[in-house]
Design an enzyme around this catalytic site. Structure first.
Site, PDB file in Angstrom:
ATOM      1  N   ASN A 209      92.342  84.572 -20.694  1.00 50.65           N
ATOM      2  CA  ASN A 209      93.125  84.514 -19.459  1.00 50.65           C
ATOM      3  C   ASN A 209      94.560  84.920 -19.761  1.00 50.65           C
ATOM      4  O   ASN A 209      94.897  85.229 -20.908  1.00 50.65           O
ATOM      5  CB  ASN A 209      93.035  83.119 -18.828  1.00 50.65           C
ATOM      6  CG  ASN A 209      93.595  82.050 -19.741  1.00 50.65           C
ATOM      7  OD1 ASN A 209      94.774  82.056 -20.071  1.00 50.65           O
ATOM      8  ND2 ASN A 209      92.732  81.143 -20.195  1.00 50.65           N
ATOM      9  N   LYS A 288      78.410  93.495 -32.448  1.00 53.37           N
ATOM     10  CA  LYS A 288      79.083  94.133 -31.307  1.00 53.37           C
ATOM     11  C   LYS A 288      78.047  94.610 -30.279  1.00 53.37           C
ATOM     12  O   LYS A 288      77.076  95.287 -30.637  1.00 53.37           O
ATOM     13  CB  LYS A 288      79.911  95.316 -31.814  1.00 53.37           C
ATOM     14  CG  LYS A 288      80.761  95.947 -30.742  1.00 53.37           C
ATOM     15  CD  LYS A 288      81.567  97.109 -31.280  1.00 53.37           C
ATOM     16  CE  LYS A 288      82.164  97.878 -30.113  1.00 53.37           C
ATOM     17  NZ  LYS A 288      82.589  99.201 -30.489  1.00 53.37           N
ATOM     18  N   PRO A 304      83.730  71.513 -22.235  1.00 55.62           N
ATOM     19  CA  PRO A 304      84.156  70.138 -21.913  1.00 55.62           C
ATOM     20  C   PRO A 304      85.535  70.160 -21.258  1.00 55.62           C
ATOM     21  O   PRO A 304      86.368  71.010 -21.587  1.00 55.62           O
ATOM     22  CB  PRO A 304      84.213  69.446 -23.284  1.00 55.62           C
ATOM     23  CG  PRO A 304      84.259  70.551 -24.293  1.00 55.62           C
ATOM     24  CD  PRO A 304      83.621  71.759 -23.674  1.00 55.62           C
ATOM     25  N   ASP A 305      85.769  69.248 -20.333  1.00 53.45           N
ATOM     26  CA  ASP A 305      87.092  69.132 -19.708  1.00 53.45           C
ATOM     27  C   ASP A 305      87.934  68.190 -20.575  1.00 53.45           C
ATOM     28  O   ASP A 305      87.764  66.962 -20.534  1.00 53.45           O
ATOM     29  CB  ASP A 305      86.951  68.606 -18.272  1.00 53.45           C
ATOM     30  CG  ASP A 305      88.277  68.695 -17.521  1.00 53.45           C
ATOM     31  OD1 ASP A 305      89.330  68.449 -18.144  1.00 53.45           O
ATOM     32  OD2 ASP A 305      88.252  69.022 -16.327  1.00 53.45           O
ATOM     33  N   ILE A 306      88.806  68.782 -21.349  1.00 52.70           N
ATOM     34  CA  ILE A 306      89.583  68.009 -22.339  1.00 52.70           C
ATOM     35  C   ILE A 306      90.452  66.964 -21.639  1.00 52.70           C
ATOM     36  O   ILE A 306      90.466  65.785 -22.006  1.00 52.70           O
ATOM     37  CB  ILE A 306      90.473  68.964 -23.178  1.00 52.70           C
ATOM     38  CG1 ILE A 306      89.624  70.060 -23.818  1.00 52.70           C
ATOM     39  CG2 ILE A 306      91.265  68.190 -24.223  1.00 52.70           C
ATOM     40  CD1 ILE A 306      90.421  71.211 -24.402  1.00 52.70           C
ATOM     41  N   LYS A 340      90.377  63.232 -11.903  1.00 53.75           N
ATOM     42  CA  LYS A 340      90.453  63.131 -13.367  1.00 53.75           C
ATOM     43  C   LYS A 340      91.173  61.855 -13.811  1.00 53.75           C
ATOM     44  O   LYS A 340      91.290  61.591 -15.004  1.00 53.75           O
ATOM     45  CB  LYS A 340      91.167  64.354 -13.958  1.00 53.75           C
ATOM     46  CG  LYS A 340      90.453  65.697 -13.701  1.00 53.75           C
ATOM     47  CD  LYS A 340      91.009  66.819 -14.563  1.00 53.75           C
ATOM     48  CE  LYS A 340      90.466  68.174 -14.129  1.00 53.75           C
ATOM     49  NZ  LYS A 340      90.640  69.237 -15.126  1.00 53.75           N
TER      50      LYS A 340
END
Ligand code: PMT
Length: 403
Positions: A209, A288, A304-306, A340
């Protein structure tokens, strides 16, 4: 250098011969963590140049009320609001008289009327002028209005007289405003994530990103300035390392997850600025990928959502998340705050030409249970400072409540 919660100090310099000492005063104040901006009266500019104060304070110096260039930057009302302290050193007899009468005929006296800041005066003048009943009455008026009077002292005067009216030494003035204090996050252990993650598709390609790491690194620098012991878990960036106690370089979300979860026990405050990939390729190719096929599908699996996992620990640290959204920014951020179980969330609009990913600037809406604060577009360095001060406030409040 330590920063403080009430660290914005406007120094007014009026036209006394001791104006030259105020250059050293700026240095002393900065040593104590103040951000200093200087306003000079016209008389003061006859004794010392604004450029000298600009060089030592690091900010342009204001001398006139109707200065179109300066007003276009931070106008005088904004400057008055910005200040948490208004220190006038030297404060001449004339300036004190104008203040006592409520006159606003130049920039400095206008600021005196327009600000809510704590006003402090370091008078400096000839001993006869100091003893004159008019000056003493003005002094009492100003004191009664809440001004703190620092000095003057007895001693040799520039005019050859000996007596009261000599300005306090810069170090004494700086100490009276605030002695060297312990920084607000001294001893606080901070774990901070920053930058992007890269999820391999094959040995040469990845899903990534646009995060540059700027926001997170700016925050790491400020938190270190505030005295925190910072561990920075960082995805790949080009940025120089901040003065953290440990820099853990990672590439994937899984590595970031492992690095964070292995360090949560030694952490009082967790801040997640990293742009962590929510998904990763289910089976990265060992070699590749060739372009034989006309189409290629990728199967992605959840990372995983840290942040959520840290907030769900039995004894979680004070947890600050970020939210990067392209629409309905505040609503989505508030959802994340509650779902969260975070203490705070800093939401930013991304995908626009200004702010968000990569840019030098950003704007945030900071939310917490029962509160919010908009931090408008500014450099990420300045924004990090504003955010850090909010974090300190909330963090202290929670600690005060739990002790
Ligand atoms: O690095 P810059 O170029 O300066 O850009 C700054 C920034 C835009 C990256 C930054 O300001 C920012 O918004 N960071 C969070 C980006 C993000 O991933 O937001 P999110 O809304 O998808 O995630 C919400 C929160 O959960 C974030 O705190 C994120 O770090 C955390 N998270 C997300 C997914 C995951 N698997 N684990 C997490 O910890």
């Amino acid at each position: 250098m330590s920063q403080h919660l009430d660290s914005r100090l406007l120094l007014g310099v009026s036209g006394g011969i001791s104006a030259y000492k105020s250059v050293d005063l700026v240095r002393r104040l900065k040593e104590r963590g103040f951000e200093v901006r200087v306003v000079m009266t016209q008389a003061a500019t006859a004794l010392i140049t604004p450029l000298t104060f600009q060089a030592v304070s690091g900010h342009p110096v204001r001398t006139r009320l109707f200065d179109p260039v300066a007003e276009a930057g931070m106008d005088h009302i904004e400057l008055a609001r910005w200040a948490e302290w208004l220190l006038i050193a030297p404060a001449t007899a004339d300036l004190m008289a104008r203040m006592a009468a409520g006159i606003a005929d130049d920039l400095l006296t206008t600021l005196v009327l327009a600000t809510d800041a704590q006003v402090c005066l370091a008078p400096a003048m000839n001993q006869h002028m100091w003893r004159h009943p008019a000056t003493q009455e003005n002094l009492e008026t100003l004191r009664a209005r809440g001004a703190r009077i620092l000095g003057p002292i007895d001693g040799d005067q520039a005019c050859g007289d000996v007596g009261p009216g000599r300005m306090l030494e810069p170090i004494e003035i700086a100490e009276s405003i605030r002695p060297r204090a312990e920084p607000p996050l001294a001893g606080v252990r901070v774990l901070l994530t920053a930058g992007p993650t890269r999820e391999p598709l094959d040995p040469v390609r990845y899903l990534g990103n646009r995060s540059s790491g700027r926001m997170g690194y700016a925050l790491a620098n400020v938190l270190c300035d505030l005295g925190a012991q910072v561990i920075l878990v960082s995805g790949p960036t080009e940025l120089p390392a901040p003065p953290v106690v440990e820099l853990v370089s990672v590439e994937t979300a899984a590595e970031m997850h492992a690095a964070v979860m292995g360090r949560t026990t030694a952490c009082d405050l967790f801040v997640a600025t990293a742009a962590v990939a929510d998904y990763r390729p289910a089976s990265p190719a060992a070699h590749k990928i060739k372009k034989d096929a006309a189409e290629l599908s990728l199967r992605l699996i959840r990372n995983p959502d840290i942040l959520a996992q840290v907030a769900a620990l039995p004894n979680p640290p004070f947890t600050v998340g970020f939210a990067a959204e392209t629409r309905e920014v505040e609503r989505a951020a508030r959802d994340k705050l509650t779902s969260k179980g975070l203490d705070m969330i800093a939401a930013n609009q991304v995908g626009e030409p200004l702010g968000g990913f990569e840019s030098e600037d950003n704007a945030l809406t900071v939310l917490w249970d029962g509160g919010r604060r908009d931090l408008p577009m500014m450099t990420k360095t300045r924004l990090a400072r504003e955010l850090a001060l909010l974090i300190v406030e909330r963090y202290r409040e929670r600690h005060a409540a739990s002790t």
